[in-house]
Design a protein around this motif. Sequence first.
Motif, PDB file in Angstrom:
ATOM      1  N   GLU A 113      25.253  73.644  66.382  1.00  0.00           N
ATOM      2  CA  GLU A 113      25.535  75.106  66.252  1.00  0.00           C
ATOM      3  C   GLU A 113      24.602  75.392  65.079  1.00  0.00           C
ATOM      4  OE1 GLU A 113      29.530  75.853  65.044  1.00  0.00           O
ATOM      5  OE2 GLU A 113      28.708  77.409  63.585  1.00  0.00           O
ATOM      6  N   ASN A 114      24.311  74.520  64.156  1.00  0.00           N
ATOM      7  CA  ASN A 114      23.581  74.935  62.925  1.00  0.00           C
ATOM      8  C   ASN A 114      21.939  75.043  63.158  1.00  0.00           C
ATOM      9  OD1 ASN A 114      25.735  75.305  61.627  1.00  0.00           O
ATOM     10  ND2 ASN A 114      25.457  73.198  60.266  1.00  0.00           N
ATOM     11  N   GLY A 171      30.345  75.130  52.986  1.00  0.00           N
ATOM     12  CA  GLY A 171      31.587  75.215  54.046  1.00  0.00           C
ATOM     13  C   GLY A 171      32.338  76.701  53.705  1.00  0.00           C
ATOM     14  N   THR A 174      32.690  80.398  55.998  1.00  0.00           N
ATOM     15  CA  THR A 174      33.518  81.067  56.885  1.00  0.00           C
ATOM     16  C   THR A 174      34.589  81.950  56.262  1.00  0.00           C
ATOM     17  OG1 THR A 174      34.927  78.939  56.744  1.00  0.00           O
ATOM     18  CG2 THR A 174      33.033  79.113  58.468  1.00  0.00           C
ATOM     19  N   ARG A 190      28.620  71.069  65.281  1.00  0.00           N
ATOM     20  CA  ARG A 190      28.105  71.793  64.129  1.00  0.00           C
ATOM     21  C   ARG A 190      26.613  71.388  63.912  1.00  0.00           C
ATOM     22  NH1 ARG A 190      32.686  71.866  59.404  1.00  0.00           N
ATOM     23  NH2 ARG A 190      33.861  73.757  60.263  1.00  0.00           N
ATOM     24  N   PRO A 248      20.807  72.645  56.347  1.00  0.00           N
ATOM     25  CA  PRO A 248      22.492  72.624  56.496  1.00  0.00           C
ATOM     26  C   PRO A 248      22.627  71.170  56.627  1.00  0.00           C
ATOM     27  CG  PRO A 248      21.659  73.616  58.467  1.00  0.00           C
ATOM     28  CD  PRO A 248      20.307  73.443  57.534  1.00  0.00           C
ATOM     29  N   LYS A 249      23.957  70.734  56.151  1.00  0.00           N
ATOM     30  CA  LYS A 249      24.429  69.311  56.350  1.00  0.00           C
ATOM     31  C   LYS A 249      25.646  69.683  57.252  1.00  0.00           C
ATOM     32  CE  LYS A 249      27.997  66.398  55.099  1.00  0.00           C
ATOM     33  NZ  LYS A 249      29.244  66.816  54.632  1.00  0.00           N
ATOM     34  N   SER A 250      25.966  68.657  58.259  1.00  0.00           N
ATOM     35  CA  SER A 250      27.207  68.655  58.869  1.00  0.00           C
ATOM     36  C   SER A 250      27.192  66.991  59.591  1.00  0.00           C
ATOM     37  CB  SER A 250      27.369  69.490  60.019  1.00  0.00           C
ATOM     38  OG  SER A 250      28.666  69.222  60.511  1.00  0.00           O
ATOM     39  N   PRO A 260      23.134  76.055  51.760  1.00  0.00           N
ATOM     40  CA  PRO A 260      22.911  77.335  52.469  1.00  0.00           C
ATOM     41  C   PRO A 260      24.262  77.813  53.061  1.00  0.00           C
ATOM     42  CG  PRO A 260      22.093  75.342  53.863  1.00  0.00           C
ATOM     43  CD  PRO A 260      22.617  74.887  52.788  1.00  0.00           C
ATOM     44  N   GLN A 280      13.262  73.216  46.039  1.00  0.00           N
ATOM     45  CA  GLN A 280      14.363  73.393  46.601  1.00  0.00           C
ATOM     46  C   GLN A 280      15.352  73.683  45.560  1.00  0.00           C
ATOM     47  OE1 GLN A 280      17.454  69.876  48.020  1.00  0.00           O
ATOM     48  NE2 GLN A 280      15.399  69.882  49.281  1.00  0.00           N
ATOM     49  N   ASN A 333      15.608  72.515  41.988  1.00  0.00           N
ATOM     50  CA  ASN A 333      16.393  73.201  40.940  1.00  0.00           C
ATOM     51  C   ASN A 333      15.740  73.486  39.622  1.00  0.00           C
ATOM     52  OD1 ASN A 333      18.926  72.565  42.075  1.00  0.00           O
ATOM     53  ND2 ASN A 333      18.477  70.398  41.776  1.00  0.00           N
ATOM     54  N   HIS A 381      14.150  65.743  41.480  1.00  0.00           N
ATOM     55  CA  HIS A 381      15.420  66.376  41.957  1.00  0.00           C
ATOM     56  C   HIS A 381      15.978  67.401  40.622  1.00  0.00           C
ATOM     57  CE1 HIS A 381      19.209  64.908  44.500  1.00  0.00           C
ATOM     58  NE2 HIS A 381      19.198  66.030  44.050  1.00  0.00           N
ATOM     59  N   ALA A 433      28.042  80.626  59.746  1.00  0.00           N
ATOM     60  CA  ALA A 433      27.103  79.620  59.399  1.00  0.00           C
ATOM     61  C   ALA A 433      25.676  80.147  60.213  1.00  0.00           C
ATOM     62  CB  ALA A 433      27.206  78.104  60.014  1.00  0.00           C
ATOM     63  N   ASP A 460      16.569  65.847  54.877  1.00  0.00           N
ATOM     64  CA  ASP A 460      16.468  65.690  53.566  1.00  0.00           C
ATOM     65  C   ASP A 460      17.515  64.705  52.831  1.00  0.00           C
ATOM     66  OD1 ASP A 460      15.690  67.657  51.066  1.00  0.00           O
ATOM     67  OD2 ASP A 460      17.879  67.111  50.863  1.00  0.00           O
ATOM     68  N   TRP A 483      19.125  74.815  49.270  1.00  0.00           N
ATOM     69  CA  TRP A 483      20.262  73.922  49.227  1.00  0.00           C
ATOM     70  C   TRP A 483      21.674  74.525  49.307  1.00  0.00           C
ATOM     71  CZ3 TRP A 483      23.651  73.006  45.305  1.00  0.00           C
ATOM     72  CH2 TRP A 483      23.393  73.090  44.014  1.00  0.00           C
TER      73      TRP A 483
HETATM   74  P1  NAD Z   1      26.101  73.001  52.930  1.00  0.00           P
HETATM   75  O1  NAD Z   1      26.234  74.290  52.480  1.00  0.00           O
HETATM   76  O2  NAD Z   1      25.161  72.520  54.105  1.00  0.00           O
HETATM   77  O3  NAD Z   1      27.553  72.866  53.484  1.00  0.00           O
HETATM   78  C1  NAD Z   1      27.679  71.673  54.359  1.00  0.00           C
HETATM   79  C2  NAD Z   1      29.330  71.735  54.497  1.00  0.00           C
HETATM   80  O4  NAD Z   1      29.543  72.859  55.263  1.00  0.00           O
HETATM   81  C3  NAD Z   1      29.910  70.640  55.645  1.00  0.00           C
HETATM   82  O5  NAD Z   1      30.268  69.492  54.935  1.00  0.00           O
HETATM   83  C4  NAD Z   1      30.962  71.449  56.401  1.00  0.00           C
HETATM   84  O6  NAD Z   1      32.122  71.227  55.603  1.00  0.00           O
HETATM   85  C5  NAD Z   1      30.637  72.701  56.279  1.00  0.00           C
HETATM   86  N1  NAD Z   1      29.757  73.162  57.618  1.00  0.00           N
HETATM   87  C6  NAD Z   1      28.735  72.507  58.296  1.00  0.00           C
HETATM   88  N2  NAD Z   1      28.495  73.444  59.268  1.00  0.00           N
HETATM   89  C7  NAD Z   1      29.385  74.281  59.354  1.00  0.00           C
HETATM   90  C8  NAD Z   1      29.467  75.130  60.589  1.00  0.00           C
HETATM   91  N3  NAD Z   1      28.751  75.318  61.498  1.00  0.00           N
HETATM   92  N4  NAD Z   1      30.622  76.052  60.330  1.00  0.00           N
HETATM   93  C9  NAD Z   1      31.546  75.938  59.255  1.00  0.00           C
HETATM   94  N5  NAD Z   1      31.273  74.905  58.167  1.00  0.00           N
HETATM   95  C10 NAD Z   1      30.339  74.094  58.385  1.00  0.00           C
HETATM   96  O7  NAD Z   1      26.064  71.947  51.788  1.00  0.00           O
HETATM   97  P2  NAD Z   1      25.295  70.823  51.335  1.00  0.00           P
HETATM   98  O8  NAD Z   1      25.378  69.664  51.900  1.00  0.00           O
HETATM   99  O9  NAD Z   1      25.706  70.635  49.692  1.00  0.00           O
HETATM  100  O10 NAD Z   1      23.675  71.245  51.229  1.00  0.00           O
HETATM  101  C11 NAD Z   1      23.080  70.836  52.255  1.00  0.00           C
HETATM  102  C12 NAD Z   1      21.626  70.019  51.981  1.00  0.00           C
HETATM  103  O11 NAD Z   1      20.975  70.387  50.836  1.00  0.00           O
HETATM  104  C13 NAD Z   1      22.341  68.552  51.244  1.00  0.00           C
HETATM  105  O12 NAD Z   1      22.864  67.778  52.426  1.00  0.00           O
HETATM  106  C14 NAD Z   1      21.506  68.153  50.702  1.00  0.00           C
HETATM  107  O13 NAD Z   1      20.366  67.595  51.617  1.00  0.00           O
HETATM  108  C15 NAD Z   1      20.641  69.243  50.020  1.00  0.00           C
HETATM  109  N6  NAD Z   1      21.386  69.286  48.429  1.00  0.00           N
HETATM  110  C16 NAD Z   1      20.308  69.320  47.681  1.00  0.00           C
HETATM  111  C17 NAD Z   1      20.609  69.570  46.250  1.00  0.00           C
HETATM  112  C18 NAD Z   1      19.465  69.665  45.243  1.00  0.00           C
HETATM  113  O14 NAD Z   1      20.017  69.310  44.007  1.00  0.00           O
HETATM  114  N7  NAD Z   1      18.445  69.520  45.538  1.00  0.00           N
HETATM  115  C19 NAD Z   1      21.984  69.774  45.873  1.00  0.00           C
HETATM  116  C20 NAD Z   1      22.940  69.893  47.028  1.00  0.00           C
HETATM  117  C21 NAD Z   1      22.559  69.656  48.314  1.00  0.00           C
END
Ligand code: NAD
Length: 273
Positions: A238-239, A192, A195, A235, A228-230, A188, A160, A139, A109, A212, A46, A186
Amino acid sequence: NINDKTILNNGVKMPWLGFGVYLIEDGAAVNNAVRKALETGYRSIDTAAVYKNEIGVGKAINESGIAREDIFLTTKVWNDNLRKKRVSEAFEESLKKLNTDYVDLYLIHWPVNNFYLDAWNEMEKIYKSGRAKAIGVSNFMIPHLQNILNVCEVKPAVNQIEFHPLLVQPELLKFCKEQHIQLEAWSPLIQGQVTEINAISELAKKYGKSAAQIVLRWNLQHGVVTIPKSSKPDRIVENSELFDFELSNLDMELLNSLNEGKRIGPDPYNFDF
Ligand code: NAD
């Protein structure tokens, strides 16, 4: 397993688990992260024009050696291009950066008032050209969706939205289910903060999983796609380990009850970018 898929309202299959790349810098950072995700078994990525990493994402996919048709690629059109009525041009620019001739999912978006209905019309043209296998939104709240549904020829396949235990949005979840619009979460992991919530840590202990993993599993059991992003290899792995346990109904309810209607991102009724 990691490759389980949901079937969208137009028959296209989309993995329940994807990899988000917001805030991962273009170049080596996004290349490493996406390559690691693909090696781990993720098959859905994504991105968005506004993340400014489409070039790196495309490069990582092409270099992975995985067939393009085995990867589900999402990108999104940014707000300025809705206002300038440049959706089709923006789409071409994204394809070029991604170095591909189609995306699996193209999303609006944000629901930019006075512009998103026209934009949807352009999205439908892109869909009919076959270069986006599915089109959707991001959104969008119920009134935004209703406005689209009132006039559309092609229904949005996906919405999304920000979705996590502090922001459950049960009415929107119900509405999207009824309309066969796949909800996708998004942030999810609450970027971070997952935790830091005691109730979630308790469940993690109970199931022998991480915080997570508990929350991502909760998404899946809600029928919500999660991305999820990492950037950290351990991680990223893990995710993805979400398919060997199940939360009980009571624990699903417990997570639902953490809802505070608390956003970390902007309010879709009132954003200024
Ligand atoms: P996320 O909730 O996926 O959190 C990512 C952060 O959580 C990481 O940077 C790290 O700090 C922490 N993390 C990751 N894995 C972990 C683990 N296993 N244990 C503990 N901490 C951990 O946040 P995100 O990146 O904002 O959202 C995910 C994705 O959603 C984005 O990368 C993007 O692709 C999408 N997104 C879309 C919109 C939209 O407006 N459509 C907005 C925000 C994000």
